[in-house]
Design a protein around this motif. Sequence first.
Motif, PDB file in Angstrom:
ATOM      1  N   GLU A  10      47.654 -16.637   9.082  1.00 51.32           N
ATOM      2  CA  GLU A  10      47.363 -17.345  10.324  1.00 51.32           C
ATOM      3  C   GLU A  10      45.893 -17.749  10.410  1.00 51.32           C
ATOM      4  N   ASN A  11      45.013 -16.917   9.897  1.00 51.57           N
ATOM      5  CA  ASN A  11      43.568 -17.153  10.025  1.00 51.57           C
ATOM      6  C   ASN A  11      42.939 -17.572   8.692  1.00 51.57           C
ATOM      7  N   ILE A  17      36.587 -20.916   5.761  1.00 52.29           N
ATOM      8  CA  ILE A  17      35.349 -21.498   6.300  1.00 52.29           C
ATOM      9  C   ILE A  17      34.234 -20.446   6.278  1.00 52.29           C
ATOM     10  N   GLY A  18      34.561 -19.216   6.677  1.00 51.21           N
ATOM     11  CA  GLY A  18      33.572 -18.126   6.658  1.00 51.21           C
ATOM     12  C   GLY A  18      33.071 -17.856   5.253  1.00 51.21           C
ATOM     13  N   LEU A  19      34.008 -17.823   4.298  1.00 54.66           N
ATOM     14  CA  LEU A  19      33.611 -17.585   2.912  1.00 54.66           C
ATOM     15  C   LEU A  19      32.775 -18.739   2.364  1.00 54.66           C
ATOM     16  N   VAL A  23      29.095 -18.450   0.894  1.00 56.56           N
ATOM     17  CA  VAL A  23      28.773 -18.997  -0.430  1.00 56.56           C
ATOM     18  C   VAL A  23      27.609 -19.983  -0.318  1.00 56.56           C
ATOM     19  N   LEU A  24      27.624 -20.799   0.733  1.00 53.48           N
ATOM     20  CA  LEU A  24      26.558 -21.772   0.939  1.00 53.48           C
ATOM     21  C   LEU A  24      25.219 -21.055   1.172  1.00 53.48           C
ATOM     22  N   LEU A  25      25.239 -20.018   2.003  1.00 52.05           N
ATOM     23  CA  LEU A  25      24.018 -19.237   2.244  1.00 52.05           C
ATOM     24  C   LEU A  25      23.531 -18.581   0.947  1.00 52.05           C
TER      25      LEU A  25
END
Length: 166
Positions: A10-11, A17-19, A23-25
């Motif tokens: 479901e999430n 998006i959180g991962l 990864v971007l950070l």
Amino acid sequence: MENLIKIINENSAFIIIGLLVIVLLLLIMVLALMSTTKKLEKKYRKMMRGVNNKNLEELITSKLDDIDKAIGKSEEALNKCEVIKEEIKGCVNKVAIMRYKAFPDVGSDLSFSIAILDSYNDGVMITGIYSRHDSTTYAKPVDKGISRYELSEEETYVLNEAINKK
């Protein structure tokens, strides 16, 4: 377990998006660290290159060799100073003189006694006696502050004055 899988399904969009954000950070942090590492590497290479294409290790080694040579020369100079210090003790370094009137009929202090000694109180006592008719000069050796010849009152005074000089 099925509930956990259901919650993840479901999430999953939020989790992805959180991962992606994480990864971007992490990617930004890696790029910043790489930039800092490159700057440090440039400074390191410049420092290791040294002067006149000598690297830092060679430069430090040559300076340490120079320091060792300087220490050797200073020790040699100190040893020579000690030798000179001992040799100087045998040189004239104590002198005392006294002028006086040897005879009452002579108008001025024309007679003199002079003691010339080294650090061991060895040397010579020179006395010049002036009278109206003649002048006589005496030399008396001094050994360890004592003359084997009899000294006059003036000579004794001058000898003691010279012995007491430092």
